[in-house]
Design a protein around this motif. Sequence first.
Motif, PDB file in Angstrom:
ATOM      1  N   LYS A  27       1.100  -1.206  -0.268  1.00  0.00           N
ATOM      2  CA  LYS A  27       0.151   0.400   0.218  1.00  0.00           C
ATOM      3  C   LYS A  27       0.519   1.302   0.446  1.00  0.00           C
ATOM      4  N   TYR A  28       2.082   1.151   0.579  1.00  0.00           N
ATOM      5  CA  TYR A  28       3.049   2.054   0.870  1.00  0.00           C
ATOM      6  C   TYR A  28       3.950   2.422  -0.747  1.00  0.00           C
ATOM      7  N   ASN A  29       3.475   1.286  -1.927  1.00  0.00           N
ATOM      8  CA  ASN A  29       4.267   0.913  -2.853  1.00  0.00           C
ATOM      9  C   ASN A  29       5.297   0.822  -3.352  1.00  0.00           C
ATOM     10  N   ALA A  30       5.731  -0.049  -1.827  1.00  0.00           N
ATOM     11  CA  ALA A  30       7.463  -0.941  -1.730  1.00  0.00           C
ATOM     12  C   ALA A  30       6.786  -2.194  -2.713  1.00  0.00           C
ATOM     13  N   THR A  31       7.951  -2.731  -3.436  1.00  0.00           N
ATOM     14  CA  THR A  31       8.173  -3.666  -4.113  1.00  0.00           C
ATOM     15  C   THR A  31       8.385  -5.004  -3.403  1.00  0.00           C
ATOM     16  N   GLU A  32       8.593  -6.623  -3.937  1.00  0.00           N
ATOM     17  CA  GLU A  32       8.785  -7.288  -2.975  1.00  0.00           C
ATOM     18  C   GLU A  32      10.679  -7.057  -2.775  1.00  0.00           C
ATOM     19  N   GLU A  33      11.362  -5.931  -3.981  1.00  0.00           N
ATOM     20  CA  GLU A  33      12.532  -5.897  -3.501  1.00  0.00           C
ATOM     21  C   GLU A  33      12.933  -5.465  -2.570  1.00  0.00           C
ATOM     22  N   SER A  34      11.960  -4.222  -1.518  1.00  0.00           N
ATOM     23  CA  SER A  34      12.115  -3.587  -0.950  1.00  0.00           C
ATOM     24  C   SER A  34      12.099  -4.419   0.615  1.00  0.00           C
ATOM     25  N   ASN A  35      11.627  -5.910   0.130  1.00  0.00           N
ATOM     26  CA  ASN A  35      11.416  -6.356   1.348  1.00  0.00           C
ATOM     27  C   ASN A  35      12.528  -7.112   2.311  1.00  0.00           C
ATOM     28  N   PRO A  36      12.752  -6.349   3.170  1.00  0.00           N
ATOM     29  CA  PRO A  36      14.485  -7.013   3.272  1.00  0.00           C
ATOM     30  C   PRO A  36      13.953  -8.069   4.283  1.00  0.00           C
ATOM     31  N   TRP A  37      12.510  -9.006   4.646  1.00  0.00           N
ATOM     32  CA  TRP A  37      12.993  -9.866   4.780  1.00  0.00           C
ATOM     33  C   TRP A  37      12.480 -11.202   3.902  1.00  0.00           C
ATOM     34  N   ARG A  38      12.960 -10.710   3.200  1.00  0.00           N
ATOM     35  CA  ARG A  38      12.298 -11.891   1.968  1.00  0.00           C
ATOM     36  C   ARG A  38      13.180 -13.643   1.381  1.00  0.00           C
ATOM     37  N   PRO A  39      11.801 -13.834   1.491  1.00  0.00           N
ATOM     38  CA  PRO A  39      12.369 -15.696   1.748  1.00  0.00           C
ATOM     39  C   PRO A  39      14.106 -15.848   1.236  1.00  0.00           C
ATOM     40  N   VAL A  40      15.027 -16.919   1.642  1.00  0.00           N
ATOM     41  CA  VAL A  40      15.573 -17.306   1.180  1.00  0.00           C
ATOM     42  C   VAL A  40      15.933 -18.809   0.640  1.00  0.00           C
ATOM     43  N   GLU A  41      17.126 -18.585   0.158  1.00  0.00           N
ATOM     44  CA  GLU A  41      17.407 -20.151  -0.698  1.00  0.00           C
ATOM     45  C   GLU A  41      18.327 -20.903  -0.348  1.00  0.00           C
ATOM     46  N   GLU A  42      17.929 -21.948   0.142  1.00  0.00           N
ATOM     47  CA  GLU A  42      19.148 -22.657   0.727  1.00  0.00           C
ATOM     48  C   GLU A  42      18.596 -24.138   0.904  1.00  0.00           C
ATOM     49  N   GLY A  43      19.694 -25.342   0.255  1.00  0.00           N
ATOM     50  CA  GLY A  43      19.879 -26.395  -0.046  1.00  0.00           C
ATOM     51  C   GLY A  43      18.810 -27.028  -0.932  1.00  0.00           C
ATOM     52  N   GLY A  44      18.534 -25.500  -2.376  1.00  0.00           N
ATOM     53  CA  GLY A  44      17.445 -25.893  -3.240  1.00  0.00           C
ATOM     54  C   GLY A  44      16.015 -25.752  -2.920  1.00  0.00           C
ATOM     55  N   LYS A  45      15.937 -24.753  -1.572  1.00  0.00           N
ATOM     56  CA  LYS A  45      14.823 -24.833  -0.994  1.00  0.00           C
ATOM     57  C   LYS A  45      14.256 -23.823  -1.135  1.00  0.00           C
ATOM     58  N   THR A  46      13.763 -22.595  -0.623  1.00  0.00           N
ATOM     59  CA  THR A  46      13.167 -21.627  -0.246  1.00  0.00           C
ATOM     60  C   THR A  46      12.704 -21.603   0.931  1.00  0.00           C
ATOM     61  N   HIS A  47      13.180 -21.409   2.381  1.00  0.00           N
ATOM     62  CA  HIS A  47      13.071 -20.986   2.866  1.00  0.00           C
ATOM     63  C   HIS A  47      12.162 -19.602   4.067  1.00  0.00           C
ATOM     64  N   HIS A  48      11.129 -19.281   4.311  1.00  0.00           N
ATOM     65  CA  HIS A  48      10.624 -18.151   4.163  1.00  0.00           C
ATOM     66  C   HIS A  48      10.287 -18.132   6.230  1.00  0.00           C
ATOM     67  N   ILE A  49      10.729 -16.929   6.509  1.00  0.00           N
ATOM     68  CA  ILE A  49      11.489 -16.697   7.736  1.00  0.00           C
ATOM     69  C   ILE A  49      10.546 -16.085   8.353  1.00  0.00           C
TER      70      ILE A  49
END
Length: 350
Positions: free
Chosen positions: A253-275
Amino acid sequence: MASRPQMLDDDFTSGIDPSVWNYEIQLDGYGNGHFDWTTSDPTNAYTDKNGLHIVPTLTNETTTITNDQILNGYTLNLTTTKTCTSQQISACGIRSNSTTGKMINPVRSARLTTKGKRGIAFGKMEIVAKLPRGDWLWPAIWMMPAHSVYGTWPASGEIDIVESRGNNYDFPQGGRDHFGSALHWGPYPGVDAYWRTMGQTTLKRSDFSKEFYTFGLEWTEDYIVTYVNNRIHQVMYIPFTKGGFWQRGEFIKYNATEESNPWRPVEEGGKTHHIKAAPFDQEFYLLLNVAVGGTNGYFKDSTLKPWVDGSGREMRDFWNAVNQWHPTWGSADERGMTVKSVKMWQEGKC
């Protein structure tokens, strides 16, 4: 769940242990516009049979700086005395000037932290303390990230266990009979979403300056809870949800994009981890302080308040009203926050 290893059990019978506690010594109000100069002076932080006392004092009563010098012609430089704990020049020195309105901080207090010495990432904390009494006092028991893994404040989070005001019960925002807990978080300061993650409590026919209370935090990979005296008297409960704090904050709602998400899901061991707990999945350390005043709105402008935020003369107007607020402070034990003990446990592993 395994038992929690205890990281800290300090009742201050041996004084202020330098292997546990740091002093933060600055002049600039820490981003909140506080009017106090934080020191390591034993008049502002000391221990006795009742525990640790963090006590605000008048600068012209506890230093050789006179009232005239507070207002004009005095240079205070914490860099030359090698006491300043900030890297910012503005936090370490000032010269009073009656023409420009700059003045020496008219009050002094203390701010102690366990940064670099004690911290937890998930666990429990209990602080037995008595809060201060006096107008415009701002006691706080809170936590900050040991490492700004997700970026500068508030991206890496802040955990406020207790924030209160020393004012009387009739203060519109709540006085010393009231305190709040909150989490601060957001991709950048302008969208700090603390208002989505907060809780408050108020005593009836008493206040938090009259006796000791246990202020608690329980923090797991699934939630954060704060409480007073025991878990039944919950103040704030924040569950960590699958969508994480990015989804909770609705930052799109504040025109923020996923790229500005400091807590983006991370890739590890071929899997995506949502923290889901991020940024509250890292080590945090403890802070204890009694600030005086401020210009960030914690004390809202009103006819009761002797300064107006944004006026450019907030500290001077506050100081001009010293005869109004100083008599409400009482003795050192009353105006100070007294901390009987601090206990900290790290969450055990399953």
